[in-house]
Design a protein around this motif. Sequence first.
Motif, PDB file in Angstrom:
ATOM      1  N   ILE A 102       0.839  -1.204   0.000  1.00  0.00           N
ATOM      2  CA  ILE A 102       0.000   0.000   0.000  1.00  0.00           C
ATOM      3  C   ILE A 102       0.875   1.255   0.000  1.00  0.00           C
ATOM      4  CG2 ILE A 102      -1.631   1.326   1.433  1.00  0.00           C
ATOM      5  CD1 ILE A 102      -2.909  -1.410   2.158  1.00  0.00           C
ATOM      6  N   LYS A 103       2.061   1.152   0.595  1.00  0.00           N
ATOM      7  CA  LYS A 103       2.982   2.288   0.608  1.00  0.00           C
ATOM      8  C   LYS A 103       3.699   2.442  -0.733  1.00  0.00           C
ATOM      9  CE  LYS A 103       6.453   4.493   3.508  1.00  0.00           C
ATOM     10  NZ  LYS A 103       7.435   4.357   4.592  1.00  0.00           N
ATOM     11  N   TYR A 104       4.055   1.308  -1.361  1.00  0.00           N
ATOM     12  CA  TYR A 104       4.792   1.342  -2.637  1.00  0.00           C
ATOM     13  C   TYR A 104       4.065   0.527  -3.706  1.00  0.00           C
ATOM     14  CZ  TYR A 104       8.439   2.446   0.808  1.00  0.00           C
ATOM     15  OH  TYR A 104       9.158   2.987   1.841  1.00  0.00           O
ATOM     16  N   PRO A 105       2.822   0.890  -4.045  1.00  0.00           N
ATOM     17  CA  PRO A 105       2.064   0.061  -4.999  1.00  0.00           C
ATOM     18  C   PRO A 105       2.674   0.016  -6.392  1.00  0.00           C
ATOM     19  CG  PRO A 105       0.927   2.144  -4.562  1.00  0.00           C
ATOM     20  CD  PRO A 105       2.045   2.045  -3.569  1.00  0.00           C
ATOM     21  N   ILE A 106       3.502   1.003  -6.732  1.00  0.00           N
ATOM     22  CA  ILE A 106       4.094   1.024  -8.077  1.00  0.00           C
ATOM     23  C   ILE A 106       5.014  -0.181  -8.288  1.00  0.00           C
ATOM     24  CG2 ILE A 106       6.175   2.413  -7.575  1.00  0.00           C
ATOM     25  CD1 ILE A 106       5.326   4.012 -10.207  1.00  0.00           C
ATOM     26  N   LEU A 107       5.492  -0.771  -7.185  1.00  0.00           N
ATOM     27  CA  LEU A 107       6.386  -1.925  -7.296  1.00  0.00           C
ATOM     28  C   LEU A 107       5.646  -3.203  -7.701  1.00  0.00           C
ATOM     29  CD1 LEU A 107       8.775  -1.371  -4.251  1.00  0.00           C
ATOM     30  CD2 LEU A 107       9.069  -0.652  -6.623  1.00  0.00           C
ATOM     31  N   THR A 108       4.302  -3.152  -7.756  1.00  0.00           N
ATOM     32  CA  THR A 108       3.560  -4.316  -8.260  1.00  0.00           C
ATOM     33  C   THR A 108       3.542  -4.343  -9.786  1.00  0.00           C
ATOM     34  OG1 THR A 108       1.393  -3.195  -8.329  1.00  0.00           O
ATOM     35  CG2 THR A 108       2.018  -4.263  -6.248  1.00  0.00           C
ATOM     36  N   ILE A 109       3.895  -3.224 -10.418  1.00  0.00           N
ATOM     37  CA  ILE A 109       3.845  -3.148 -11.886  1.00  0.00           C
ATOM     38  C   ILE A 109       4.966  -3.996 -12.487  1.00  0.00           C
ATOM     39  CG2 ILE A 109       4.164  -1.584 -13.849  1.00  0.00           C
ATOM     40  CD1 ILE A 109       2.705   0.558 -12.146  1.00  0.00           C
ATOM     41  N   GLY A 110       4.582  -4.924 -13.344  1.00  0.00           N
ATOM     42  CA  GLY A 110       5.556  -5.824 -13.958  1.00  0.00           C
ATOM     43  C   GLY A 110       5.800  -7.092 -13.163  1.00  0.00           C
ATOM     44  N   CYS A 111       4.946  -7.359 -12.145  1.00  0.00           N
ATOM     45  CA  CYS A 111       5.207  -8.544 -11.307  1.00  0.00           C
ATOM     46  C   CYS A 111       4.794  -9.838 -11.998  1.00  0.00           C
ATOM     47  CB  CYS A 111       4.518  -8.414  -9.946  1.00  0.00           C
ATOM     48  SG  CYS A 111       2.726  -8.572  -9.999  1.00  0.00           S
ATOM     49  N   GLY A 112       3.907  -9.782 -12.983  1.00  0.00           N
ATOM     50  CA  GLY A 112       3.454 -10.997 -13.670  1.00  0.00           C
ATOM     51  C   GLY A 112       4.592 -11.752 -14.341  1.00  0.00           C
ATOM     52  N   PRO A 113       5.340 -11.082 -15.245  1.00  0.00           N
ATOM     53  CA  PRO A 113       6.464 -11.777 -15.882  1.00  0.00           C
ATOM     54  C   PRO A 113       7.525 -12.244 -14.874  1.00  0.00           C
ATOM     55  CG  PRO A 113       5.914  -9.780 -17.093  1.00  0.00           C
ATOM     56  CD  PRO A 113       5.110  -9.755 -15.832  1.00  0.00           C
ATOM     57  N   THR A 114       7.758 -11.448 -13.823  1.00  0.00           N
ATOM     58  CA  THR A 114       8.778 -11.867 -12.847  1.00  0.00           C
ATOM     59  C   THR A 114       8.310 -13.087 -12.046  1.00  0.00           C
ATOM     60  OG1 THR A 114       8.005 -10.249 -11.211  1.00  0.00           O
ATOM     61  CG2 THR A 114       9.810  -9.581 -12.618  1.00  0.00           C
ATOM     62  N   ASN A 115       7.004 -13.179 -11.777  1.00  0.00           N
ATOM     63  CA  ASN A 115       6.481 -14.400 -11.140  1.00  0.00           C
ATOM     64  C   ASN A 115       6.759 -15.620 -12.019  1.00  0.00           C
ATOM     65  OD1 ASN A 115       5.457 -13.227  -8.812  1.00  0.00           O
ATOM     66  ND2 ASN A 115       3.417 -12.929  -9.638  1.00  0.00           N
ATOM     67  N   SER A 116       6.557 -15.452 -13.313  1.00  0.00           N
ATOM     68  CA  SER A 116       6.811 -16.563 -14.246  1.00  0.00           C
ATOM     69  C   SER A 116       8.287 -16.943 -14.257  1.00  0.00           C
ATOM     70  CB  SER A 116       6.372 -16.175 -15.661  1.00  0.00           C
ATOM     71  OG  SER A 116       4.974 -15.996 -15.702  1.00  0.00           O
ATOM     72  N   ILE A 117       9.158 -15.934 -14.207  1.00  0.00           N
ATOM     73  CA  ILE A 117      10.604 -16.189 -14.227  1.00  0.00           C
ATOM     74  C   ILE A 117      11.023 -16.943 -12.961  1.00  0.00           C
ATOM     75  CG2 ILE A 117      12.873 -15.061 -14.161  1.00  0.00           C
ATOM     76  CD1 ILE A 117      11.626 -12.855 -15.974  1.00  0.00           C
ATOM     77  N   ARG A 118      10.517 -16.514 -11.818  1.00  0.00           N
ATOM     78  CA  ARG A 118      10.839 -17.199 -10.555  1.00  0.00           C
ATOM     79  C   ARG A 118      10.252 -18.622 -10.542  1.00  0.00           C
ATOM     80  NH1 ARG A 118      13.947 -17.166  -6.812  1.00  0.00           N
ATOM     81  NH2 ARG A 118      12.570 -17.040  -5.028  1.00  0.00           N
ATOM     82  N   GLY A 119       9.017 -18.754 -11.048  1.00  0.00           N
ATOM     83  CA  GLY A 119       8.389 -20.072 -11.120  1.00  0.00           C
ATOM     84  C   GLY A 119       9.153 -21.001 -12.041  1.00  0.00           C
ATOM     85  N   ALA A 120       9.633 -20.443 -13.164  1.00  0.00           N
ATOM     86  CA  ALA A 120      10.418 -21.245 -14.121  1.00  0.00           C
ATOM     87  C   ALA A 120      11.701 -21.737 -13.477  1.00  0.00           C
ATOM     88  CB  ALA A 120      10.733 -20.406 -15.358  1.00  0.00           C
ATOM     89  N   SER A 121      12.349 -20.886 -12.700  1.00  0.00           N
ATOM     90  CA  SER A 121      13.585 -21.259 -12.009  1.00  0.00           C
ATOM     91  C   SER A 121      13.319 -22.397 -11.028  1.00  0.00           C
ATOM     92  CB  SER A 121      14.169 -20.056 -11.257  1.00  0.00           C
ATOM     93  OG  SER A 121      15.299 -20.423 -10.504  1.00  0.00           O
ATOM     94  N   TYR A 122      12.250 -22.264 -10.259  1.00  0.00           N
ATOM     95  CA  TYR A 122      11.920 -23.292  -9.262  1.00  0.00           C
ATOM     96  C   TYR A 122      11.573 -24.630  -9.931  1.00  0.00           C
ATOM     97  CZ  TYR A 122       9.283 -25.909  -5.797  1.00  0.00           C
ATOM     98  OH  TYR A 122       8.829 -26.905  -4.978  1.00  0.00           O
ATOM     99  N   LEU A 123      10.735 -24.563 -10.978  1.00  0.00           N
ATOM    100  CA  LEU A 123      10.271 -25.799 -11.626  1.00  0.00           C
ATOM    101  C   LEU A 123      11.382 -26.520 -12.385  1.00  0.00           C
ATOM    102  CD1 LEU A 123       6.819 -24.554 -12.985  1.00  0.00           C
ATOM    103  CD2 LEU A 123       7.187 -26.174 -11.112  1.00  0.00           C
ATOM    104  N   SER A 124      12.338 -25.754 -12.939  1.00  0.00           N
ATOM    105  CA  SER A 124      13.399 -26.364 -13.752  1.00  0.00           C
ATOM    106  C   SER A 124      14.650 -26.674 -12.947  1.00  0.00           C
ATOM    107  CB  SER A 124      13.784 -25.408 -14.893  1.00  0.00           C
ATOM    108  OG  SER A 124      14.376 -24.225 -14.355  1.00  0.00           O
ATOM    109  N   GLY A 125      14.788 -26.016 -11.792  1.00  0.00           N
ATOM    110  CA  GLY A 125      16.001 -26.191 -10.994  1.00  0.00           C
ATOM    111  C   GLY A 125      17.174 -25.394 -11.518  1.00  0.00           C
TER     112      GLY A 125
END
Length: 521
Positions: free
Chosen positions: A244-267
Amino acid sequence: MNYRIGIDVGGTHTDAVLLDSEYKVLAKTKSSTTQDVSSGIYAAMREVIEQAGVPREQITYAMLGTTHCTNAIVERKRLNETAYIRIGAPASLAIKPLVGVPDDLKALLGKRVYIVRGGHEFDGREIVKLDEEELYRIANEIKGNVDSVAVAAVFSPVAKDHELRAGEILREVLGDEVPISLSYEIGSVGLLERENATILNASIVTVAKTTAYGFIDALKAEGVNAKVFFGQNDGTLMSIEYAIKYPILTIGCGPTNSIRGASYLSGLANALVVDVGGTTTDIGVLVNSFPRESSLAVEIGGARTNFRMPDLISIGLGGGTIVRINDDGQFTVGPDSVGYQLPQKGLAFGGDTLTTTDVVIALGKVNLGDPQKVAHLDKGLLEKIYSRIVEMAEEAIDKMKTSAEPVPVILVGGGSILFPDALKGASQLIRPENFGVANAIGAAIAQISGQIDRVFSLDETGREQTLETAKRMAIDEAIAAGAEPETVEIVEFEDIPLSYLGNATRIRVKAAGTLAAPVEV
């Protein structure tokens, strides 16, 4: 046993997963993103809870990666009544605030703009004394007329004193219920871009608050009393208060979630990630299990800003991308898409629009829909179209590589069924299990981080002490955002001497740790 829900909102689909404490996927769902976004989130959440059949009181965490704030800026809707105060007269009077902001957005955000005396030189020396009397006058003028306030001072990433004092005066007059965004906490050096980022941040505070508490209420309605976190655009999480203090930091979180998920799933900790949705393909870079950050200024809703964003290439290619064939056999692929309407509009599903998914169905590359409905299409032409689809992805991969050498490529996202098992430029192509919901998994398994990006003068405390201070600040930020103190470690560090600013250096530090355990009530 503790469970966690991860939800990620894309342009086409809202994906949700429910994981156990070992991060094993117990349930997953992919539903259409709704126009109001929220109802699609709630539907996906209810679906995974019912699928998993786990005791609701044991769901302790819920992570949300959302496009609410991005949409508010892009659509120019639901923005706060904002006042902006630049601390920089007389030094910065030549260029007015909101430079590089489109006229329609400027009309919404530029109603109350003030420039007061103050600010610092690049080496931290005061330009002129802060005009506190004028700040009190402005505070009384805007009282009752604004929802939030943005403040930016000249060279505040070097010396933040004037911004902090301005914040104290504003809180004294306006009270604690009016949020105040200070630029030194949001952007880096570069006054014009930093103030744009700060004004945008102030304008979406209410959107973030409404989204957060709406999500909490929806969980409670399902009997889930989970601690809620938001995905932020460095691939980590932040608490509700932080979001709520820094909502602008949510912008662009979709692709980064995918990147982190890809790292976890692939090792894999270092690779290219190709995330194929229904509308776009986003290509990012994994460096030590986190997304590589962009070093360039970025535009949000047409406004030029300089807060951190992931380094991505997005192309108009996804599972719902429209393919058009002319009478002379020429064709185009995209960039427009039928998006979440693919099951209604795609030819193989009984619709009337030829899409990339229809092409791979007709060529027998995937088993979906009704192949008979696309059997009449010219196979030779379809092969050419398919070659172009693959070529588009290969060109984008090539742009993101830093050398000519092939690199590992991880394919995720529901639309990744478009691609073959080998691509030019890829040393290996990995399509991990649960690739279709990698984004939601990335949200669910993310760590909590704290990051600072500041310019420090080395004259005061010396180099070693300054570096240690910067690291401590990042660690404190991570703990404040909700990380378990004992698990926090420095995951990124960059020190760039700025010779043109004298004995100064720009330090970027990111610290990350695991989520603090939920407190028993």
